[in-house]
Every structure is written in C-alpha cells, then in structure tokens.
Scaffold this motif. Structure first.
Motif, PDB file in Angstrom:
ATOM      1  N   THR A   1       0.814  -1.217   0.000  1.00  0.00           N
ATOM      2  CA  THR A   1       0.000   0.000   0.000  1.00  0.00           C
ATOM      3  C   THR A   1       0.845   1.264   0.000  1.00  0.00           C
ATOM      4  OG1 THR A   1      -0.172  -0.109   2.423  1.00  0.00           O
ATOM      5  CG2 THR A   1      -1.955  -1.111   1.130  1.00  0.00           C
ATOM      6  N   HIS A   2       2.110   1.144   0.382  1.00  0.00           N
ATOM      7  CA  HIS A   2       2.993   2.309   0.361  1.00  0.00           C
ATOM      8  C   HIS A   2       3.865   2.344  -0.895  1.00  0.00           C
ATOM      9  CE1 HIS A   2       1.877   2.452   4.638  1.00  0.00           C
ATOM     10  NE2 HIS A   2       2.176   3.735   4.558  1.00  0.00           N
ATOM     11  N   GLY A   3       3.644   1.376  -1.792  1.00  0.00           N
ATOM     12  CA  GLY A   3       4.404   1.350  -3.036  1.00  0.00           C
ATOM     13  C   GLY A   3       3.991   2.492  -3.955  1.00  0.00           C
ATOM     14  N   ASN A   4       4.900   2.886  -4.818  1.00  0.00           N
ATOM     15  CA  ASN A   4       4.657   4.036  -5.692  1.00  0.00           C
ATOM     16  C   ASN A   4       3.483   3.808  -6.641  1.00  0.00           C
ATOM     17  OD1 ASN A   4       6.762   5.505  -4.571  1.00  0.00           O
ATOM     18  ND2 ASN A   4       8.271   4.714  -6.040  1.00  0.00           N
ATOM     19  N   ILE A   5       3.404   2.604  -7.229  1.00  0.00           N
ATOM     20  CA  ILE A   5       2.338   2.341  -8.197  1.00  0.00           C
ATOM     21  C   ILE A   5       0.979   2.386  -7.519  1.00  0.00           C
ATOM     22  CG2 ILE A   5       1.354   0.619  -9.760  1.00  0.00           C
ATOM     23  CD1 ILE A   5       4.183  -0.310 -10.376  1.00  0.00           C
ATOM     24  N   PHE A   6       0.854   1.699  -6.377  1.00  0.00           N
ATOM     25  CA  PHE A   6      -0.419   1.689  -5.658  1.00  0.00           C
ATOM     26  C   PHE A   6      -0.817   3.100  -5.254  1.00  0.00           C
ATOM     27  CE2 PHE A   6      -3.044   1.579  -1.872  1.00  0.00           C
ATOM     28  CZ  PHE A   6      -3.986   0.602  -2.180  1.00  0.00           C
ATOM     29  N   ARG A   7       0.127   3.858  -4.714  1.00  0.00           N
ATOM     30  CA  ARG A   7      -0.188   5.208  -4.249  1.00  0.00           C
ATOM     31  C   ARG A   7      -0.579   6.110  -5.413  1.00  0.00           C
ATOM     32  NH1 ARG A   7       4.608   7.037  -0.306  1.00  0.00           N
ATOM     33  NH2 ARG A   7       3.270   8.891  -0.171  1.00  0.00           N
ATOM     34  N   MET A   8       0.051   5.908  -6.576  1.00  0.00           N
ATOM     35  CA  MET A   8      -0.282   6.731  -7.735  1.00  0.00           C
ATOM     36  C   MET A   8      -1.702   6.426  -8.220  1.00  0.00           C
ATOM     37  SD  MET A   8       1.696   7.003 -11.404  1.00  0.00           S
ATOM     38  CE  MET A   8       1.386   5.264 -11.767  1.00  0.00           C
TER      39      MET A   8
ATOM     40  N   TRP B   1      -4.141   4.978  -6.484  1.00  0.00           N
ATOM     41  CA  TRP B   1      -5.100   5.347  -5.446  1.00  0.00           C
ATOM     42  C   TRP B   1      -5.320   6.856  -5.389  1.00  0.00           C
ATOM     43  CZ3 TRP B   1      -8.945   3.352  -3.126  1.00  0.00           C
ATOM     44  CH2 TRP B   1      -9.462   3.912  -1.969  1.00  0.00           C
ATOM     45  N   SER B   2      -4.264   7.627  -5.610  1.00  0.00           N
ATOM     46  CA  SER B   2      -4.413   9.087  -5.573  1.00  0.00           C
ATOM     47  C   SER B   2      -5.330   9.576  -6.683  1.00  0.00           C
ATOM     48  CB  SER B   2      -3.039   9.763  -5.694  1.00  0.00           C
ATOM     49  OG  SER B   2      -2.497   9.574  -6.990  1.00  0.00           O
ATOM     50  N   VAL B   3      -5.397   8.815  -7.783  1.00  0.00           N
ATOM     51  CA  VAL B   3      -6.264   9.201  -8.898  1.00  0.00           C
ATOM     52  C   VAL B   3      -7.716   8.788  -8.631  1.00  0.00           C
ATOM     53  CG1 VAL B   3      -6.775   8.839 -11.347  1.00  0.00           C
ATOM     54  CG2 VAL B   3      -4.408   9.145 -10.595  1.00  0.00           C
TER      55      VAL B   3
END
Length: 292
Positions: free
Chosen positions: A130-137, A139-141
């Motif tokens: 959940t703190h990975g860059n892809i997931f965060r990117m 999720w932010s969208v």
C-alpha cells in the motif's frame, strides 16, 4: 460440480420455488463468511491489545455488523432470488448494496481490524504494497472525489444498458461481476465522501458529489418509471409474483431508484451540509476569541 452449477445464482433453499428461497451459492457465502471471520479475528486482537479507544471500536464493530448484515441480506435472502424474476426486487437488492451496506461498512473503518487479522508477515507485506509508488499513484487518482463519483456513476449506468443487464441475468459470472462493481465502486464513493478525522474541509465537496449522484440516479429512476417500453423483459418474467404487470414492475423499480435511494443520498448531503455549517461556525467563533 460443473462450472455453471458452481456459479449458479439459484442454489437456493426455501418453500419449494427458487424465487422464494435463500441463495447459498459458494461464490456468495464463502466471501461473506471469510470477511466476517477476518474482521472478528482482527477486532478481537485490537481489543486485547489496548483498552484505549474501546468505545470507538465498539461503535465501529456495530456499524460493521449492520453493514455486513445488510450485505448478507441483499445477497443471500429471498430478495436475491426474487431479483432474478422481479425487476423491482432486483432494484431493491442493488440499492441495499450501494446506498445502505456500503456507507455502513465505510463508516465502520474496518481497515485496521482486517489488517490485524493477518499474520505479522502478511501485515508487513500489505503495508509495503500500500505504500508502493504504483499503488499510491493509482489510489491518488481514483480516490479524488470527482473521479470516485464518475466511476460509481459509470458502473450504475453501464450495467443498466439492456444488453448487459440481461446478459448478467443469464450468466452467473457476469451477475457476480455486476454486484461486485456496484458494491466496489459504492465503497470507493462513500470512502471518499464520508468525513474522517483530518478531512473536515472536504464537507463542501462531499455535499456536491452526493447531490450529483442523487441527480443522475434519480434521472435513471425517472426514465424507468415513465418509459412506455419494457427495458428488461427477461427480468420481468416473475412480475406476477408481486401481483404486477411487467411494465408496473419496471415502474416500481424506477420509483425505488428515484425516491428511497434519492432520499439516502440527499439526506446524507443535508447531514454533511449541517455538519459543515456547524464546524465552520465553531472555527469562526474560536478565531474571534483569539487575542488579537
């Protein structure tokens, strides 16, 4: 057991007729039981770990139980089986998923309990994911209010296209996909909309998006209510079970989507508007009391 039998939505027990029975298909009952068990294990671990915050955890557990109960009732009770034959029952099932179960589950904030049910290694792995860059990117969208509202709206409208709606009735896999998309996008929508600690400034946005959702779902309900044409003939095959003609069944379904569901979205918008005004008044009063 064949693939189709496994995914059949008519594995029911009841008073002789499938449309009056309880749906006990494994793809429904197993995930429901797994979610309940996982939450219970995690909540118990959190309860034993610390006595602080127990009143709040009790409130969350009650909300989760209510949401899980509504979800189970919609998918397992005779409402589900009737929904394959009576369009109004189908609409009631969908509204229970999106407008009742979803906000209750989101309000329960079950994430901590679900994560604490996992073994330590899996908890750490989930945290890294959940703190990975892809997931965060991603999720932010998707978690932006406008995007979540649009995604939920697309799921509602696209599954009411007659070809897709009736295909879902014929194929168990599509039927589950329909329910999963309704519930999943509703969970996303309510997670973004409902206020949480540190997000008080989002009240205005939440009110607007609840209002927009109420408008477009109400429009779909009105179209169903006043349409002279039968949209889903297959789903009206059992309308007589409720003493209705097929077109009356469609009109009742449209009324369910327009009025009760609209009242939930509209009521939530009014509640958040009231909280927004109250919080703004408190902030202004505190600023006024500060020494100049």
């Amino acid at each position: 057991m064949s693939f189709e039998a496994f995914f059949s939505t008519s594995v029911c027990y009841g008073a002789g007729a499938p449309e009056a029975g309880w749906t006990l298909a494994f793809p429904i009952t197993v995930p429901l039981a797994a979610i309940a068990l996982t939450y219970a294990v995690g909540a118990r671990r959190l309860w034993r770990r610390s006595s602080r915050g127990r009143p709040e955890r009790t409130r969350q557990a009650l909300l989760f139980a209510a949401g899980w109960g509504v979800l189970t009732g919609a998918l397992v009770s005779p409402v589900h089986a009737l929904g394959e034959r009576v369009f109004a029952a189908h609409m009631i099932e969908h509204e229970l998923l999106m407008a009742v179960a979803a906000p209750l589950l989101v309000a329960a904030c079950p994430g901590a309990a679900l994560i604490w049910a996992l073994p330590a290694a899996l908890r750490q792995g989930t945290g890294r994911l959940t703190h990975g860059n892809i997931f965060r990117m991603v999720w932010s969208v998707v978690s932006r209010p406008l995007n979540a509202t649009v995604i939920h709206g697309i799921a509602i409208w696209i599954w009411h296209v007659p070809v897709l709606f009736e295909a879902a009735l014929q194929q168990g896999v599509l039927h589950y996909a329909q329910h999963a998309s309704f519930l999943g996008t509703a969970l996303l929508f309510w997670w973004v909309i409902l206020p949480r600690a540190g997000r008080q400034r989002a009240y205005g946005s939440a009110v607007m998006h609840l209002f927009l959702t109420s408008l477009h779902t109400g429009l779909l309900g009105v179209l169903l209510l006043f349409s002279p044409k039968l949209w889903y003939p297959q789903n009206a095959a059992g309308a007589a079970l409720w003493g209705l003609t097929p077109i009356e069944d469609q009109q009742l379904a449209g009324l369910v989507m327009w009025i009760p569901a609209g009242l939930i979205y509209g009521g939530a918008a009014l509640l958040l508007a009231g909280l927004w005004i109250s919080k703004s008044g408190i902030r202004e009063a505190s600023h006024a009391l500060r020494p100049g």
